[in-house]
Design a protein around this motif. Structure first.
Motif, PDB file in Angstrom:
ATOM      1  N   LEU A   1       0.847  -1.189   0.000  1.00  0.00           N
ATOM      2  CA  LEU A   1       0.000   0.000   0.000  1.00  0.00           C
ATOM      3  C   LEU A   1       0.886   1.243   0.000  1.00  0.00           C
ATOM      4  O   LEU A   1       1.536   1.581   1.008  1.00  0.00           O
ATOM      5  N   SER A   2       0.926   1.944  -1.140  1.00  0.00           N
ATOM      6  CA  SER A   2       1.763   3.133  -1.290  1.00  0.00           C
ATOM      7  C   SER A   2       0.934   4.395  -1.044  1.00  0.00           C
ATOM      8  O   SER A   2      -0.126   4.569  -1.656  1.00  0.00           O
ATOM      9  N   ILE A   3       1.438   5.238  -0.165  1.00  0.00           N
ATOM     10  CA  ILE A   3       0.762   6.500   0.143  1.00  0.00           C
ATOM     11  C   ILE A   3       1.279   7.569  -0.810  1.00  0.00           C
ATOM     12  O   ILE A   3       2.489   7.792  -0.905  1.00  0.00           O
TER      13      ILE A   3
ATOM     14  N   LEU B   1       0.666  -7.030   4.872  1.00  0.00           N
ATOM     15  CA  LEU B   1       0.488  -5.683   4.331  1.00  0.00           C
ATOM     16  C   LEU B   1       1.757  -4.874   4.580  1.00  0.00           C
ATOM     17  O   LEU B   1       2.242  -4.796   5.711  1.00  0.00           O
ATOM     18  N   VAL B   2       2.283  -4.286   3.507  1.00  0.00           N
ATOM     19  CA  VAL B   2       3.433  -3.401   3.613  1.00  0.00           C
ATOM     20  C   VAL B   2       2.974  -1.984   3.278  1.00  0.00           C
ATOM     21  O   VAL B   2       2.427  -1.743   2.200  1.00  0.00           O
ATOM     22  N   ILE B   3       3.162  -1.057   4.209  1.00  0.00           N
ATOM     23  CA  ILE B   3       2.769   0.342   4.000  1.00  0.00           C
ATOM     24  C   ILE B   3       4.033   1.148   3.715  1.00  0.00           C
ATOM     25  O   ILE B   3       4.989   1.112   4.481  1.00  0.00           O
ATOM     26  N   LEU B   4       4.031   1.857   2.596  1.00  0.00           N
ATOM     27  CA  LEU B   4       5.188   2.643   2.186  1.00  0.00           C
ATOM     28  C   LEU B   4       4.735   3.943   1.547  1.00  0.00           C
ATOM     29  O   LEU B   4       3.529   4.169   1.363  1.00  0.00           O
ATOM     30  N   SER B   5       5.678   4.790   1.214  1.00  0.00           N
ATOM     31  CA  SER B   5       5.361   6.086   0.610  1.00  0.00           C
ATOM     32  C   SER B   5       5.790   6.096  -0.850  1.00  0.00           C
ATOM     33  O   SER B   5       6.875   5.611  -1.193  1.00  0.00           O
ATOM     34  N   ALA B   6       4.963   6.699  -1.693  1.00  0.00           N
ATOM     35  CA  ALA B   6       5.318   6.884  -3.101  1.00  0.00           C
ATOM     36  C   ALA B   6       6.075   8.193  -3.308  1.00  0.00           C
ATOM     37  O   ALA B   6       6.561   8.452  -4.411  1.00  0.00           O
ATOM     38  N   LYS B   7       6.151   9.031  -2.283  1.00  0.00           N
ATOM     39  CA  LYS B   7       6.911  10.276  -2.377  1.00  0.00           C
ATOM     40  C   LYS B   7       8.397   9.961  -2.225  1.00  0.00           C
ATOM     41  O   LYS B   7       8.787   9.154  -1.381  1.00  0.00           O
ATOM     42  N   THR B   8       9.222  10.620  -3.023  1.00  0.00           N
ATOM     43  CA  THR B   8      10.641  10.278  -3.033  1.00  0.00           C
ATOM     44  C   THR B   8      11.379  10.744  -1.785  1.00  0.00           C
ATOM     45  O   THR B   8      12.356  10.133  -1.379  1.00  0.00           O
TER      46      THR B   8
END
Length: 506
Positions: free
Chosen positions: A21-23, A56-63
């Motif tokens: 799940l990319s924020i 579930l892996v939660i991560l960010s799509a912002k660099t």
């Protein structure tokens, strides 16, 4: 492999039935938690509870960051404690849902993970952080006149023990991935290239978690909390009076009463933060936050300096040089006295040891800071800053010597705190190129920098000076070259009143 796109998230389920799940908050450079994003996350959790992935892996799509905190804009819309409580309950409930999921949850952290972002990942089973200089974790809410409200005050003391947790929350400071690993906030600190492999490995074979050592666990015991709370109040009182900064005291009181009961802590967070956010302290600090953001947004010029030359190795000049090197630039610092230059390096080394801790990193920055008695760095410099004593003739003589050596387009700046720029620039062949970049002492602590312009200062020069100030992570404040500029002008009435008080024997 399946993929679903939402307004603020992307959900991808791979061949191993692991959900990623990319924020990616829409129309924003960084992820912040607002009502819309939290509501969308809540609906995604509905789907995940039905689908039951392996993990579930939660991560960010912002660099550049994970989640930098709550959306402060929403704070300005709060008009009542009930409205604030509802907003806090909403955030708490979603994080509680993540905590209660019946499959393994992992947070992949890179860049800044602050405030509500850290509170969200505390709801995950495991936390993996990128071991890089840009990764910072913290709960800085006290700097806005509140304290953690999405479960941070309830979960962090239980995770790492009360002393370390309260220190982080009361100071508001951010720490590196390795420091977070040592404290037990994150489970692993790995290089960026290994982040996803580490998350996949944790989901497929969840590692055993060591229990908190007894002495750390005991710090949350009902018999110990009142004693620790007394020590904490004394430490806070030495830095901030309660009537001016109520949030740290409210946090200590909350933990002292309910630290052993997570549900009571969550309810206490809701009540306490709802009250604090409408108080004068929080409202004023929120206003300061937006003023800082406004100053940060002034930079639109693409100018970036690689080499900086500082003339004057006194306290101000030396510390400006040290700070520029810390921010990644090649710096030469010039002074007539070799003993003065030696002191510059000594003070810089002390600053770097405090900031960077690791000898290797300290050496890397020191290698960028070069004593330059003869001014050999001037022709290569993108920015030349004069920081000698306040004397018009001395400064003008220096400018006549320096200007012909500078490359086209390089900034010529003065750190003067009092002399009008039109007087100083009168000796230059191009008076429009001189700009004031006025730092405050101590340079490493004072964020504000006055960008001083005269009537004849080239607007492009002002824009470059502003961009340079942001490049070194300082807040540029544009002012005109009038007596005292802004800060000293504001300070003067206080100084005069102090003189009157002293003369009256008060």
């Amino acid at each position: 492999m399946t993929q679903k796109n939402y307004k603020h998230f992307q959900l991808e389920t791979d061949a191993d039935n692991i959900a990623w799940l990319s924020i990616d908050k829409a129309n924003a450079n960084a992820n912040t938690l607002n009502r819309e994003l939290v509501d969308e996350l809540d609906s995604i959790l509905d789907e995940l509870e039905t689908e039951r992935p392996k993990g579930l892996v939660i991560l960010s799509a912002k660099t550049g960051s994970f989640i930098v905190g709550a959306d402060i804009n929403e704070f300005t819309t709060i008009k009542s404690t009930e409205q604030a409580r509802e907003l806090i309950r909403r955030g708490q409930s979603v994080i509680n849902r993540i905590e209660g999921l019946r499959f393994t949850t992992v947070a992949l952290i890179h860049g800044h993970c602050l405030g509500g972002g850290l509170e969200l990942v505390l709801g995950c089973d495991y936390r993996i952080a990128e071991d890089g200089v840009k990764t910072r974790l913290g709960l800085p809410e006290v700097r806005l006149g509140i304290h953690p409200g999405f479960g941070g005050a309830a979960r962090l003391p239980q995770l790492i023990g009360a002393p370390a947790a309260m220190d982080l929350m009361l100071s508001g400071r951010a720490i590196s991935a390795r420091a977070a690993k040592r404290l037990g906030i994150v489970d692993f600190a790995v290089p960026d290239r290994q982040l996803k492999d580490a998350a996949r490995s944790v989901v497929q074979k969840p590692p055993h978690k060591k229990p908190l050592p007894f002495w750390k666990s005991a710090t949350n015991h009902g018999l110990v909390r009142p004693l620790l709370a007394k020590i904490l109040r004394k430490k806070v009182a030495a830095k901030a009076p309660k009537n001016h900064y109520p949030a740290p005291y409210a946090l200590i009181d909350l933990w002292a009463r309910h630290g052993g009961n997570k549900q009571a802590m969550l309810q206490g967070e809701e009540l306490s933060v709802a009250k604090l956010v409408l108080g004068d302290t929080a409202q004023n600090l929120i206003r300061v936050f937006f003023l800082q953001e406004k100053l940060k947004s002034l930079t639109k010029n693409p100018f970036r300096a690689k080499r900086v030359h500082i003339i004057g190795g006194g306290v101000m000049g030396g510390d400006i040089a040290a700070w520029c090197a810390l921010r990644g630039m090649q710096v030469t610092v010039q002074d007539r006295q070799e003993t003065t230059l030696a002191k510059v390096i000594q003070r810089a080394a002390k600053l770097y040891k405090k900031k960077l801790k690791k000898p290797r990193l300290v050496e890397e920055v020191l290698d960028r800071l070069t004593p330059d008695k003869d001014g050999l760095g001037i022709p290569q410099a993108d920015v030349v800053i004069e920081a000698i004593f306040e004397n018009v003739e001395a400064k003008q003589s220096l400018y006549r010597e320096v200007e012909p050596q500078m490359k086209p387009g390089a900034l010529l700046a003065t750190n003067t705190s009092s002399i009008p720029l039109d007087v100083l620039s009168d000796c230059l062949s191009d008076p429009a190129r001189l700009v004031g970049i006025h730092f405050f002492n101590p340079v490493a602590m004072m964020q504000l920098v006055e960008i001083v312009s005269a009537k004849n200062t080239d607007p492009e020069v002002i824009a470059k000076a502003t961009a340079f100030t942001r490049q070194i992570d300082r807040l540029p404040l544009p002012v005109t070259s009038t007596p005292g500029f802004l800060v000293n002008r504001v300070l003067m009435p206080y100084l005069l009143e102090a003189v009157v008080l002293e003369s009256e024997g008060v």
